[in-house]
Write a protein that holds these residues in place. Structure first.
Motif, PDB file in Angstrom:
ATOM      1  N   VAL A 191       2.992   1.372   3.333  1.00 20.19           N
ATOM      2  CA  VAL A 191       2.134   2.410   2.765  1.00 20.19           C
ATOM      3  C   VAL A 191       2.610   3.847   3.097  1.00 20.19           C
ATOM      4  CG1 VAL A 191      -0.094   0.952   3.012  1.00 20.19           C
ATOM      5  CG2 VAL A 191       0.745   2.435   4.604  1.00 20.19           C
ATOM      6  N   ARG A 194       5.275   4.452   0.568  1.00 20.96           N
ATOM      7  CA  ARG A 194       4.802   4.709  -0.579  1.00 20.96           C
ATOM      8  C   ARG A 194       4.438   6.327  -0.716  1.00 20.96           C
ATOM      9  NH1 ARG A 194       1.144  -0.427  -2.533  1.00 20.96           N
ATOM     10  NH2 ARG A 194       2.913  -2.263  -2.797  1.00 20.96           N
ATOM     11  N   SER A 234      -2.253   6.009  -0.312  1.00 25.79           N
ATOM     12  CA  SER A 234      -1.654   4.698  -0.440  1.00 25.79           C
ATOM     13  C   SER A 234      -2.438   3.823   0.288  1.00 25.79           C
ATOM     14  CB  SER A 234      -0.380   4.422  -0.166  1.00 25.79           C
ATOM     15  OG  SER A 234       0.156   3.362  -0.369  1.00 25.79           O
ATOM     16  N   VAL A 235      -2.769   2.595  -0.066  1.00 29.58           N
ATOM     17  CA  VAL A 235      -3.633   1.701   0.505  1.00 29.58           C
ATOM     18  C   VAL A 235      -3.361   0.227   0.584  1.00 29.58           C
ATOM     19  CG1 VAL A 235      -5.921   0.854   1.202  1.00 29.58           C
ATOM     20  CG2 VAL A 235      -5.592   3.241   0.147  1.00 29.58           C
ATOM     21  N   LEU A 236      -3.271  -0.267   1.448  1.00 33.63           N
ATOM     22  CA  LEU A 236      -3.100  -1.933   1.420  1.00 33.63           C
ATOM     23  C   LEU A 236      -3.811  -2.604   2.420  1.00 33.63           C
ATOM     24  CD1 LEU A 236       0.692  -2.738   0.675  1.00 33.63           C
ATOM     25  CD2 LEU A 236      -0.978  -3.163  -0.599  1.00 33.63           C
TER      26      LEU A 236
END
Length: 254
Positions: A191, A194, A234-236
């Motif tokens: 992330v 990203r 940005s997220v995961l």
């Protein structure tokens, strides 16, 4: 540009003003000069009471708002995790399988909720018979989105509702392939990288871990400019390895 008072009031959550305007004859579906409808504005802000007012006054639940980067009210509410608003729209007749966006960008509310890890919204849509195997414009399904994100809670829910793990996207990638891509990687580094792709000069990127709605953990990378203003995020999730186990244990439908 002429102001549309109903659209403005719906967006700010001014329920009493919305009621007065509707009682005074305001057309519930009349967009403002930019194409934005009051129902969309209320939906994206999560103003469920106003959504119900507008629907009761005759607003069309599946009418797309035509402002920049806008679309279906149900997709807007689902993409922000506004459960009460999603339920209000579904009860008002919104089609859970209707997609917004052109071509490969087309997505349904279930795709959005799965992609952004909102299990309660996913459950509400599935309870209203949203198709768990509906394909988006790129050939993927809600299971594809949840596996890529890393939400084991959503993957488990979709499987329990009959989602087929053997449905591949247009690039012939199965949900398990997408989960495996991240299962052994450092999600914080992913992330961060990203966020770095969109970083502007002088930007500061911070990474944090936090509990997700489904009880798991997610990693968030924020990019802020020199004044501290948020520029991108940005997220995961971190459930990719668990998703691989879930999918390995669930055979494809015959």
């Amino acid at each position: 540009m002429t102001e549309n008072r109903l659209v403005s009031a719906a967006g700010t959550g001014a329920a009493a003003k919305v009621r007065r305007l509707l009682d005074g004859g305001a057309a519930p579906d009349q967009p403002d000069d930019g194409g934005t409808t009051a129902l969309y504005r209320a939906a994206v802000q999560g103003n469920a009471d106003i959504v119900r007012m507008l629907l009761a006054a005759g607003a069309e639940p599946d009418r797309e708002s035509e402002g920049e980067s806008e679309g279906l009210p149900l997709c807007a509410a689902a993409s922000w995790g506004h459960l009460g608003t999603v339920v209000a729209l579904l009860e008002g007749g919104a089609d859970p399988d209707r997609t917004e966006g052109p071509g490969r960008q087309a997505m349904s509310a279930l795709h959005w909720a799965a992609a952004k890890d909102f299990p309660a919204v996913v459950a509400a849509l599935l309870d209203r018979n949203a198709d768990p195997d509906l394909r988006d414009g790129a050939g993927g399904t809600a299971l594809t989105h949840a596996a890529r994100y890393g939400s084991a809670a959503v993957v488990s829910m979709l499987l329990d509702h009959g989602a087929d793990p053997a449905v591949a996207d247009e690039q012939e990638r199965l949900p398990i392939d997408l989960a495996r891509e991240f299962a052994d990687r450092d999600i914080e580094a992913v992330v961060h990288d990203r966020a770095l792709e969109y970083a502007t000069e002088g930007a500061r990127i911070t990474v944090r871990r936090e509990e997700s709605e489904g009880g798991g953990e997610r990693v968030v990378a924020e990019q802020r400019d020199s004044s501290g203003r948020l520029r991108s995020e940005s997220v995961l999730g971190t459930g990719h390895a668990e998703i691989v186990r879930l999918l390995e244990a669930r055979p494809a439908r015959a």
